[in-house]
Design an enzyme around this catalytic site. Structure first.
Site, PDB file in Angstrom:
ATOM      1  N   HIS A 595      46.771  48.620 -69.817  1.00  0.00           N
ATOM      2  CA  HIS A 595      45.549  48.560 -70.708  1.00  0.00           C
ATOM      3  C   HIS A 595      46.034  48.737 -72.275  1.00  0.00           C
ATOM      4  O   HIS A 595      45.431  49.577 -73.009  1.00  0.00           O
ATOM      5  CB  HIS A 595      44.268  49.040 -70.639  1.00  0.00           C
ATOM      6  CG  HIS A 595      43.687  48.451 -69.173  1.00  0.00           C
ATOM      7  ND1 HIS A 595      43.888  49.146 -68.073  1.00  0.00           N
ATOM      8  CD2 HIS A 595      43.153  47.221 -68.797  1.00  0.00           C
ATOM      9  CE1 HIS A 595      43.400  48.436 -67.114  1.00  0.00           C
ATOM     10  NE2 HIS A 595      42.607  47.417 -67.612  1.00  0.00           N
ATOM     11  N   SER A 597      47.591  46.837 -76.281  1.00  0.00           N
ATOM     12  CA  SER A 597      47.262  45.370 -77.033  1.00  0.00           C
ATOM     13  C   SER A 597      48.118  44.318 -76.336  1.00  0.00           C
ATOM     14  O   SER A 597      47.798  43.332 -76.806  1.00  0.00           O
ATOM     15  CB  SER A 597      47.838  45.879 -78.583  1.00  0.00           C
ATOM     16  OG  SER A 597      49.051  46.108 -78.673  1.00  0.00           O
ATOM     17  N   THR A 598      49.275  44.726 -75.602  1.00  0.00           N
ATOM     18  CA  THR A 598      49.962  43.403 -75.161  1.00  0.00           C
ATOM     19  C   THR A 598      49.264  42.705 -74.220  1.00  0.00           C
ATOM     20  O   THR A 598      49.147  41.624 -73.814  1.00  0.00           O
ATOM     21  CB  THR A 598      51.076  44.012 -74.397  1.00  0.00           C
ATOM     22  OG1 THR A 598      51.982  44.548 -75.321  1.00  0.00           O
ATOM     23  CG2 THR A 598      52.005  42.813 -73.888  1.00  0.00           C
ATOM     24  N   HIS A 635      38.421  43.088 -75.612  1.00  0.00           N
ATOM     25  CA  HIS A 635      37.600  43.037 -74.490  1.00  0.00           C
ATOM     26  C   HIS A 635      38.247  44.370 -73.659  1.00  0.00           C
ATOM     27  O   HIS A 635      37.245  44.881 -73.016  1.00  0.00           O
ATOM     28  CB  HIS A 635      38.053  41.913 -73.329  1.00  0.00           C
ATOM     29  CG  HIS A 635      39.310  42.273 -72.903  1.00  0.00           C
ATOM     30  ND1 HIS A 635      40.582  41.589 -73.454  1.00  0.00           N
ATOM     31  CD2 HIS A 635      39.508  42.563 -71.310  1.00  0.00           C
ATOM     32  CE1 HIS A 635      41.494  41.980 -72.549  1.00  0.00           C
ATOM     33  NE2 HIS A 635      40.847  42.327 -71.351  1.00  0.00           N
ATOM     34  N   ASP A 636      39.248  45.095 -74.170  1.00  0.00           N
ATOM     35  CA  ASP A 636      39.782  46.201 -73.687  1.00  0.00           C
ATOM     36  C   ASP A 636      39.983  47.147 -74.630  1.00  0.00           C
ATOM     37  O   ASP A 636      40.754  48.378 -74.509  1.00  0.00           O
ATOM     38  CB  ASP A 636      41.090  46.433 -72.809  1.00  0.00           C
ATOM     39  CG  ASP A 636      40.362  45.913 -71.385  1.00  0.00           C
ATOM     40  OD1 ASP A 636      39.585  46.356 -70.939  1.00  0.00           O
ATOM     41  OD2 ASP A 636      41.482  45.276 -70.555  1.00  0.00           O
ATOM     42  N   ASP A 761      41.516  37.514 -67.741  1.00  0.00           N
ATOM     43  CA  ASP A 761      41.740  38.844 -67.682  1.00  0.00           C
ATOM     44  C   ASP A 761      42.713  39.146 -66.626  1.00  0.00           C
ATOM     45  O   ASP A 761      43.445  40.088 -66.811  1.00  0.00           O
ATOM     46  CB  ASP A 761      40.470  39.592 -67.632  1.00  0.00           C
ATOM     47  CG  ASP A 761      40.311  41.059 -67.730  1.00  0.00           C
ATOM     48  OD1 ASP A 761      41.268  41.443 -68.318  1.00  0.00           O
ATOM     49  OD2 ASP A 761      39.645  41.940 -66.944  1.00  0.00           O
ATOM     50  N   GLN A 813      49.813  44.143 -54.411  1.00  0.00           N
ATOM     51  CA  GLN A 813      49.699  42.674 -54.973  1.00  0.00           C
ATOM     52  C   GLN A 813      48.965  41.669 -54.107  1.00  0.00           C
ATOM     53  O   GLN A 813      48.170  40.900 -54.288  1.00  0.00           O
ATOM     54  CB  GLN A 813      50.803  42.140 -55.666  1.00  0.00           C
ATOM     55  CG  GLN A 813      51.248  43.181 -56.739  1.00  0.00           C
ATOM     56  CD  GLN A 813      50.168  42.653 -57.867  1.00  0.00           C
ATOM     57  OE1 GLN A 813      50.313  41.612 -58.140  1.00  0.00           O
ATOM     58  NE2 GLN A 813      49.905  43.964 -58.370  1.00  0.00           N
TER      59      GLN A 813
END
Length: 865
Positions: A595, A597-598, A635-636, A761, A813
């Protein structure tokens, strides 16, 4: 103190043994025998101070009761009848004779009962006696085979210990066989105590003991702890298993008396159980069905050709199937059934059985079959027509007054209602759900019984509070799925401790140490070259992260916002927009594995990609587009790299501030607007009018809050029901690829925007494989770090499978894709048409499955490393 005990007989026929020197104390009485029957030979009499105290009046724990030893001899002239002399030793806290045949000890209210069969007292019998006392078992001792059998038939012991060391007193194997010949022994564990073998003798085989009915062999050892360990092992093993088997008898009794037809099959659809109701419905005897495969039974030709495939596909995924199915009776008649098939998960998390509940639909043909079934089964109690009985039952659920008016004309039932019901229908303030329920109630009045029953089920569902969240069973499901659901869809447990998690945030206003472009045209060539491909779904965000030194959001944001004309819409300069991006990116934590900026840039890229799709573009206006791009960017912001559940469990400041509800999502939006309006240099909203600002702000807040996972299924189901299904119906009816009517309704626009940012997201599984693998490693590392911190702080571990030493990333996953991704992207693809994404998703899923099949916990195949 040395006087012999005296014998007394009460009016009820109970024999008491009282020490003569303590005759004034009522606490010194022991119940020895009840009833007028004479004791059997081998009567074992015990005395104890606690026996005279009724259990309901005794105070203090059993351990407080004084233990003492005394011996008593009962002569043949006692008032209780003739009895053989028997030596008695008191060893327990509470003892009384059972069926005139044994003594009993009980130190707790445990349900385990033990019977010791020893011809005479010795250190071995003492060892088991005190072991029972220590374990809290109720223990009886019998000296003869006759008294042992009588005691067992009365008490139904779970464990029997038989002395097999000496054959001159009684034949231990014969005693075992006599007990095994009784019905109660089915759930009893019988232990043989055998003599210790000397070193120069070969140990005997246990087969003769097993053939005689013994379950276990115990080599002679009078140590109390050895006896205790043996009994405890038996309780935790065989006894507890037998308790479950006993409960199964009750369950099958309930099934046998159930009115619904029930069929249980194995995982490969072999019939293992049918109840009498099933036999009556289908006309078969269970002997004709048990052991047969469902495929071998005749099928009705009234079902859809693909119905069986649909059912099998559903239940093999572990999901419950419910619907209407035509079955063929033994007579050849077809009957319509309401069928519910539930998979039962067993050992190893695999489906072991399928349970089918079947109820006849009330059609005209079925009514004839019902009368025939009752006639064939000799049921004379069904005197009313079937449909009339069901009508009465349905009316009772709506109107209690109909109970007292049974037998009156049916139309009059429909006119009787409570005054309160009339007041509810006349209310001027009605919520939409109230209107829906009222319409359904009105439709029920004149509907066929089958429709009315279906509407009853609809009303039950509508009256629940969680209309869109799936009901998760308590079965032993995949732990990865369980942990993901628990970690992402709940707010965690509450922990009232002193070690609250302090959420510290450093609000940054700029990155003065980094040279930023004055305009988008001043971007360095290496970055500009990468950004030329930003409109492609396969755009590599990690390459941009590397060349921008973990500052991809500013560069990608300026390019994307320029393409969508955001500055023109907001009436702000590119300098203001650049300053805003700097502030927002500075408040993403670069130390987070995932979480950061990437991730924000990746979500912005996906949002922009979706906005370029024709159907999405035709459904939203420019304000929606701008709101979506801003929401994706912020958003994060200031995400701590921990989940909402963690913050709630740790008692963080944010969790307290937002009442443990959508903690992070609320913080992201609040901080984003605080940072924006705090400084006019980065306030991108400063030049738009108040109404536009409020509309834009509300849209941004709504979209960011939609990324909170507790509402995941609500958002997906609303989108499917309000967007996908009407669109499919319109396309089928018009033979054209036009957009569905109503797509531009404000309510539908909100649903589309929510779905869009939700998909953006969590789009990692739909990226090219290399990007997908990188994102999987990053999110796993962040969850590993959270688990490490939870263990350090003594907090509840929200997702135990994310332990860096044991976690299988491929399994995690697979679970995430199965539970959250597949259905959501199927719905989004049906609207936005995203074939490339869906192909990536299929390829990536295949990659994870291959790794999982190879039991590989890493991210790549060994050959790819």
């Amino acid at each position: 103190m040395g006087c012999a005990p005296s014998i007394h007989v009460s009016q009820s026929g109970v024999i008491y043994c009282r020490d003569s020197d303590e005759s004034n104390s009522p606490h010194q009485t022991t119940s020895v025998s009840q009833g007028p029957a004479a004791p059997l030979p081998g009567l074992f009499v015990q005395t104890d101070a606690a026996d005279a105290i009724p259990p309901s009046l005794a105070s203090g724990p059993p351990s407080a009761v004084r233990v003492r030893r005394a011996r008593a001899e009962l002569g043949s002239g006692s008032s209780a009848g003739s009895a053989a002399p028997a030596a008695t030793t008191s060893r327990g806290r509470r003892r009384h004779c059972c069926s005139s045949a044994e003594a009993e000890t009980q130190t707790s209210y445990t349900s385990v009962k033990v019977l010791l069969i020893f011809a005479k007292e010795d250190s071995q019998s003492d060892g088991f006696w005190w072991a029972c006392d220590r374990a809290g078992y109720r223990c009886n001792i019998a000296r003869t085979p006759e008294s042992a059998l009588e005691c067992f038939l009365d008490k139904h012991h779970e464990i029997i210990v038989i002395d097999h060391r000496q054959t001159q007193n009684f034949d231990a194997e014969a005693v075992c066989r006599s007990i095994r010949a009784t019905n109660p022994s089915e759930h009893t564990v019988i232990l043989a105590v055998v003599s210790r073998v000397s070193d120069d003798h070969e140990e005997a085989s246990v087969l003769p003991l097993l053939h005689a009915g013994f379950n276990r062999r115990f080599m002679e050892n009078s140590s109390i702890i050895a006896c205790y360990n043996e009994l405890i092992q038996i309780e935790h093993g065989e006894v507890r298993s037998q308790f479950k088997l006993r409960a199964c008898n009750s369950v099958f009794t309930a099934l046998d008396h159930c009115h619904e037809a029930i069929e249980i099959t194995s995982d490969d659809h072999v019939i293992q159980y049918v109840n009498p109701a099933f036999e009556r419905m289908m006309g078969y005897h269970k002997g004709e069905l048990l052991g047969k495969e469902l495929a071998d039974l005749p099928k009705s030709d009234k079902n859809r050709a693909d119905l069986l495939d649909t059912i099998n596909t559903c239940i093999k995924k572990g999901k419950e199937w419910q619907g209407v199915y035509y079955a063929r009776r033994k007579s050849g008649d077809s009957i319509q059934q309401h069928v519910k098939i539930t998979p039962v998960i067993g050992q190893g998390g695999k489906i072991r059985h399928f349970v089918s509940l079947k109820k006849l639909c009330c059609t005209t043909d079925n009514n004839k079959q019902i009368h025939k079934i009752h006639r064939d089964s000799g049921d004379n109690s069904q005197t009313e027509p079937h449909s009339f009985r069901y009508k009465n039952r349905r009316k009772e659920s709506i109107d209690v007054k109909s109970i007292s008016s049974r037998g009156s004309d049916a139309p009059s039932l429909q006119n009787r209602r409570y005054p309160s019901m009339a007041r509810i229908h006349s209310m001027t303030i009605e919520a939409p759900i109230t209107k829906v329920i009222n319409i359904i109630n009105a439709a029920q009045e004149n509907s066929p019984v089958t429709v009315a029953e279906a509407l009853d089920r609809v009303l039950e569902i509508l009256r629940t509070t969680e209309l869109y969240s799936p009901q998760l069973g308590t079965k032993d499901e995949d732990p990865h799925t369980s942990d993901l659901v628990g970690g992402l869809m709940t707010d965690g447990l509450r922990r009232l401790s002193g070690n609250e998690y302090v959420f510290t945030k450093n609000v940054h206003q700029s990155h003065s140490h980094l040279a930023m472009p004055v305009t988008i045209n001043d971007v360095p060539p290496c970055i500009s070259q990468l950004l030329d491909n930003e409109e492609s779904w396969d755009f590599n965000i990690f390459e941009l992260e590397a060349v921008t030194h973990k500052r991809p959001l500013v560069y990608l944001g300026l390019k994307v916002f320029s393409r969508f004309g955001v500055c023109e819409f907001l009436n702000c300069s590119e300098t203001t927009l650049r300053a805003w991006f700097q502030v927002i990116e500075a408040n993403y934590h670069s130390s987070n594995a995932y979480h950061n900026s990437t991730h924000a840039a990746d979500v912005l890229h996906a949002t922009a990609f979706f906005l370029g799709k024709e159907r999405v573009k035709g459904s939203l206006d420019q304000l929606d587009e701008v709101a979506a791009l801003i929401a994706a960017t912020v958003h994060d912001v200031d995400h701590p790299g921990r989940t909402n559940s963690f913050l709630c469990n740790a008692g963080s400041e944010l969790a307290v501030l937002y009442n443990d509800t959508a903690v992070l999502e609320s913080h992201h939006t609040a901080l984003a607007f605080q940072l924006t309006v705090k400084d006019t240099k980065c306030n991108i909203f400063k030049n738009i009018d108040r109404n536009h600002y409020r509309t834009l702000r509300q849209a941004i807040i709504d979209m960011v809050l939609a990324t909170e996972m507790t509402k995941h299924f609500e958002h997906v189901n609303k989108f499917v029901n309000s967007i996908n299904k009407p669109m499919a119906a319109e396309i089928e009816g018009s033979d054209c690829e036009c957009n569905p009517a109503g797509k531009n309704f404000p309510e539908n626009q909100i649903l589309i925007k929510r779905m869009m940012i939700k998909c953006a997201d969590v789009a990692n599984p739909c990226r090219p494989l290399d990007l997908c693998i990188e994102w999987a490693g990053r999110i796993s590392e962040e969850y590993f770090a959270q688990t490490d911190e939870e263990k350090r702080q003594g907090l509840p571990v929200v997702m135990p499978v994310f332990d860096r030493n044991t976690c299988s990333i491929p399994k995690s996953q697979i679970s995430f894709i199965d539970y959250f991704i597949t259905d959501m992207f199927d719905a989004w693809d049906a609207f936005a048409h995203l074939p490339a994404l869906m192909q990536h998703l299929a390829d990536n899923y295949k990659h994870w499955k291959t790794l999982d099949d190879l039991k590989c916990k890493s991210l790549r195949l060994p050959s790819d490393s």
